[in-house]
Design an enzyme around this catalytic site. Structure first.
Site, PDB file in Angstrom:
ATOM      1  N   ARG A 196      -0.662 -12.744   7.368  1.00 42.64           N
ATOM      2  CA  ARG A 196       0.314 -13.521   8.142  1.00 42.64           C
ATOM      3  C   ARG A 196      -0.164 -13.754   9.568  1.00 42.64           C
ATOM      4  NH1 ARG A 196       4.745  -9.058   6.962  1.00 42.64           N
ATOM      5  NH2 ARG A 196       3.412  -9.022   5.111  1.00 42.64           N
TER       6      ARG A 196
ATOM      7  N   LYS B  97      -6.340   0.791   3.117  1.00 40.98           N
ATOM      8  CA  LYS B  97      -5.821   0.834   1.761  1.00 40.98           C
ATOM      9  C   LYS B  97      -6.404   2.037   1.005  1.00 40.98           C
ATOM     10  CE  LYS B  97      -5.663  -4.234   1.274  1.00 40.98           C
ATOM     11  NZ  LYS B  97      -4.234  -4.423   0.980  1.00 40.98           N
TER      12      LYS B  97
END
Length: 393
Positions: free
Chosen positions: A244, A170
């Site tokens: 996920r 990020k």
């Protein structure tokens, strides 16, 4: 004359319920919360030892007490989310929950801690693919509260205690907020202990996969293929779509308990924050009855849900040339929906809901009773939904 500057302890008072003792109790606790335990000098929070609701009979004090429990449960979630990542590693998260249970729920709640060897034995390759880049060991934390002889309701919460994005790293700006990427874990833990405090007649199993997502020489690389607990292969094209991956194996494990309902929640996608902002939680559900309980729970708490679609066409965007499924979509649009469709591949329970809480991770100006910081939402709404599910026929 400085009389007005003296600090006088208040031991009793009357509270205007504004028509709802529960809401008054919630607001009183939520508005007073602050995370200052790491400061050398901190203000002592005011304590009210006795209270009387001004416009309700004494019997309605029970509503006030329920509100206090709801808010304390959310404040627990806020504490877990707000803690710096070096103060809330997977190990320290486990210790915090065990300590809370031992202090307040030793007779009604059981904690089971599954370590890396157990996770490996269960062939949770999707979960392990996220954890392998960090020196912190992963855990799968189970919290069991059984107060009914019924099939269990399973809560599942994403517990990435710090998310750098892994190799798909990020930007550095704002990365400190990723200490709260375990918001799903914090909220399901708070809701579970809240249900126990309220003595809800329910059988509840809460599952929390805990790890960090870090870049290193051992980290998963974009394009790697891993095998989930249910045997499906996953092409990991973006290591920052890690939530996920840990939820996939945990949902498969949840099915082994033969639950009546499964609700998972996660700070899963920035796409949800773009879609709905911070005013409500995006909800996906395969069951209208479960959705109805969630919607009413959100309405009762004032912390709302908004139902999102699960159309088949979104799942088609997850096709991979080398594996059964890709962890990201081929399209830049509908990112929260395709994430939910990814999770649907790993759950068999017919009554399932996925809550994307990324947009409500921190407080918004519209909720004056939640000071600036991590919000702990939607803990109270989940407690209210569990209350409704506990009496369903």
């Amino acid at each position: 004359k400085q009389w007005y500057q003296r600090r006088v302890p208040i031991t009793a008072g009357e509270v205007d319920s504004a028509g709802s003792g529960k809401a008054a109790g919630e607001a009183a606790q939520l508005a007073l919360y602050t995370y200052d335990i790491l400061k050398a000098k901190r203000k002592e929070a005011p304590k009210l030892l006795q209270c009387k609701l001004m416009d309700l009979p004494d019997a309605c004090v029970n509503d006030w007490e329920d509100g206090i429990i709801n808010a304390k449960s959310q404040n627990l979630a806020r504490h877990l989310m707000e803690s710096p990542a070096n103060y809330m590693t997977p190990t320290l998260f486990v210790d915090a929950i065990k300590s809370k249970v031992n202090e307040e729920h030793a007779d009604t709640v059981t904690v089971v801690v599954r370590d890396k060897d157990w996770i490996t034995e269960k062939k949770m390759g999707s979960f392990l693919s996220v954890a392998k880049g960090s020196e912190e060991p992963p855990f799968l934390l189970e919290i069991h509260y059984k107060n009914a002889d019924t099939p269990p309701i399973c809560l599942v919460g994403k517990g990435v205690t710090f998310d750098t994005g892994g190799i798909s790293i990020k930007p550095s700006k704002g990365m400190d907020a990723m200490r709260a990427d375990m918001g799903g874990a914090a909220c399901v833990a708070g809701a579970t202990l809240g249900a126990a405090s309220l003595n809800l007649p329910i059988n509840l199993i809460t599952l929390i996969p805990l790890c960090e997502n870090m870049p290193s020489g051992s980290a998963t690389k974009p394009g790697d293929v891993v095998t989930a607990m249910n045997g499906k292969t996953i092409q990991v094209d973006n290591t920052d779509a890690e939530g996920r991956l840990i939820l996939a194996d945990t949902l498969t494990y949840a099915d082994t308990f033969e639950p009546s309902h499964v609700v998972d929640m996660a700070t899963l996608t920035g796409a949800m924050a773009v879609a709905l902002g911070g005013e409500c939680v995006g909800a996906y559900s395969s069951c209208d009855q479960l959705w109805d309980s969630l919607e009413r729970g959100g309405y009762n708490s004032g912390d709302r849900f908004w139902r999102m679609p699960l159309f088949k066409e979104y799942g088609d965007l997850l096709k991979s040339p080398t594996a059964d499924i890709n962890n990201i979509s081929a399209s830049p649009y509908g990112g929260s929906i395709t994430a939910a469709k990814f999770l649907q591949n790993f759950i068999k329970c017919k009554s399932w809901a996925h809550l994307d809480i990324a947009g409500v991770m921190d407080s918004t100006d519209s909720m004056s009773y939640l000071p600036k910081g991590m919000s702990g939402r939607p803990t109270r709404s989940i407690i209210e939904a569990l209350r409704l599910l506990s009496v369903e026929k």
